[in-house]
Design a protein around this motif. Structure first.
Motif, mmCIF file in Angstrom:
data_model
loop_
_atom_site.group_PDB
_atom_site.id
_atom_site.type_symbol
_atom_site.label_atom_id
_atom_site.label_comp_id
_atom_site.label_asym_id
_atom_site.label_seq_id
_atom_site.Cartn_x
_atom_site.Cartn_y
_atom_site.Cartn_z
ATOM 1 N N TYR A 77 0.802 -1.228 0.000
ATOM 2 C CA TYR A 77 0.000 0.000 0.000
ATOM 3 C C TYR A 77 0.837 1.282 0.000
ATOM 4 N N GLU B 36 -5.520 12.214 0.950
ATOM 5 C CA GLU B 36 -6.717 11.377 1.114
ATOM 6 C C GLU B 36 -6.629 10.323 0.026
ATOM 7 N N ASP C 139 -7.676 6.421 -1.696
ATOM 8 C CA ASP C 139 -8.587 5.287 -1.829
ATOM 9 C C ASP C 139 -7.904 4.212 -2.659
ATOM 10 N N TYR C 140 -7.810 3.035 -2.079
ATOM 11 C CA TYR C 140 -7.231 1.874 -2.758
ATOM 12 C C TYR C 140 -8.387 1.084 -3.345
ATOM 13 N N LEU C 141 -8.494 1.062 -4.661
ATOM 14 C CA LEU C 141 -9.668 0.501 -5.319
ATOM 15 C C LEU C 141 -9.469 -0.936 -5.796
#
Length: 131
Positions: A22, A61, A63-65
């Motif tokens: 990540y 900010e 977002d891991y999609l």
């Protein structure tokens, strides 16, 4: 229009599950921001040496999609959302083809050598707005 920077996923970018770790997405978008600024004719090294100004990340900010995996050919896109006096707001994404894997809203601040916020020089502002 968004700036596009190609990135290849190497084995070192992955974790035990074989997907991109990540934190490496943050490295990918850092490279994308650096190349975006360079493509606009802003030399960050010269800016620091000659004017005493650097860009620093204030907020992300993210977002891991979807996961990326070893050997994926990715593209990091960078798009200016807003430009303030000392603040730069960007949208960045990591794509595999048309598929969005990661998206982030990034806020940068312009800092002096002493660490305080300073206004963007007019010439730098013009280059960022032109991109």
């Amino acid at each position: 229009m968004a700036h596009a920077f190609p990135v290849r996923v190497y084995y070192e970018d992955t974790d035990l599950a074989g997907i991109v770790y990540y934190a490496n997405y943050l490295k990918f978008i850092e490279r994308g921001r650096t190349e975006w600024v360079r493509s606009l004719g802003v030399d960050q090294g010269a800016l620091r040496r000659e004017v005493g100004i650097v860009f620093a990340v204030r907020r992300v900010e993210a977002d891991y999609l979807r996961p990326a995996v070893f050997d994926d050919a990715l593209v990091v896109t960078t798009r200016l959302l807003e430009l303030g006096g000392a603040r730069i707001e960007l949208e960045q994404a990591v794509l595999r083809g048309e598929e969005r894997l990661f998206v982030a809203k990034v806020v940068l601040v312009c800092l002096s050598d002493a660490g305080g916020a300073v206004r963007l020089p007019a010439a730098v502002r013009a280059k960022l707005l032109a991109g």
